[in-house]
Design a protein around this motif. Structure first.
Motif, PDB file in Angstrom:
ATOM      1  N   LEU A  82      -1.651  -8.369  -2.270  1.00  0.00           N
ATOM      2  CA  LEU A  82      -1.470  -7.285  -2.971  1.00  0.00           C
ATOM      3  C   LEU A  82      -2.355  -6.378  -3.344  1.00  0.00           C
ATOM      4  CD1 LEU A  82       0.847  -9.187  -5.801  1.00  0.00           C
ATOM      5  CD2 LEU A  82       1.492  -7.432  -4.212  1.00  0.00           C
ATOM      6  N   LEU A  83      -3.911  -6.972  -3.576  1.00  0.00           N
ATOM      7  CA  LEU A  83      -4.891  -6.099  -3.717  1.00  0.00           C
ATOM      8  C   LEU A  83      -5.155  -5.220  -2.259  1.00  0.00           C
ATOM      9  CD1 LEU A  83      -7.486  -8.384  -5.640  1.00  0.00           C
ATOM     10  CD2 LEU A  83      -6.387  -6.320  -6.516  1.00  0.00           C
ATOM     11  N   VAL A  91      -4.625   3.298  -3.992  1.00  0.00           N
ATOM     12  CA  VAL A  91      -4.671   2.930  -5.336  1.00  0.00           C
ATOM     13  C   VAL A  91      -5.925   2.441  -5.746  1.00  0.00           C
ATOM     14  CG1 VAL A  91      -3.420   1.709  -7.231  1.00  0.00           C
ATOM     15  CG2 VAL A  91      -2.260   2.690  -5.147  1.00  0.00           C
ATOM     16  N   SER A  92      -6.372   2.829  -6.706  1.00  0.00           N
ATOM     17  CA  SER A  92      -7.498   2.451  -7.190  1.00  0.00           C
ATOM     18  C   SER A  92      -7.354   1.109  -8.115  1.00  0.00           C
ATOM     19  CB  SER A  92      -8.537   3.485  -8.437  1.00  0.00           C
ATOM     20  OG  SER A  92      -9.654   3.052  -8.797  1.00  0.00           O
TER      21      SER A  92
END
Length: 121
Positions: A82-83, A91-92
Motif C-alpha cells: 500500500l505504501l 501521494v505523499s
C-alpha cells in the motif's frame, strides 16, 4: 478470480493491483502459473501487479519450479504494498511511528528520580 480482478481494474482504472498470498502455505505449478497470468493480464490493462505475503515454503516452490518473478514487484506484506502504491501514484506518505518505537523512545528518555532537592538562598 481473474475475471473479477480484471473487471475491477478496468472499472476503477487503478494503477496497482495487489495480490496477497499471505494465507497460501503451498503452491503448485498450476496455481503459480495462474498468478503469473493474472499479473500479465493486469499489466495489459495498464496496472502494475504487486505480489505480497510470499511465505518461505511458497518461495521455495517458485524457485524449484524455475519460475521467473524478476519482472514482478514482490513485497513482504500488504502494508508495504500500500505504501509503495501510494508513493508511486504521487501521494505523499508519512510513516507513522509504531507504538513499539514510541515505547522504546520513552524507555530511553531520561527519567525523573523524585522531587528536586531544595536550595538555600
Amino acid at each position: 478470480m481473474m475475471e473479477v480482478l480484471l473487471e475491477a481494474v478496468a472499472r476503477t482504472r487503478c494503477r496497482h493491483a495487489i495480490i496477497d498470498l499471505t494465507g497460501v502455505s503451498a503452491l503448485d505449478a498450476a496455481t503459480a502459473d495462474h498468478v503469473l497470468r493474472l499479473i500479465d493480464a493486469v499489466a495489459m490493462l495498464g496496472a502494475q501487479g504487486i505480489v505480497v505475503g510470499i511465505r518461505p515454503e511458497v518461495a521455495q516452490t517458485v524457485v524449484s519450479l524455475g519460475l521467473d518473478l524478476s519482472n514482478i514487484k514482490t513485497l513482504s506484506n500488504l502494508r508495504e504494498a500500500l505504501l509503495f502504491a501510494m508513493q508511486s501514484s504521487g501521494v505523499s506518505v508519512r510513516r507513522r511511528r509504531r507504538r513499539r518505537d514510541l515505547r522504546e523512545d520513552a524507555d530511553e528518555a531520561p527519567r525523573a528520580r523524585g522531587p528536586l532537592p531544595e536550595r538555600d538562598g
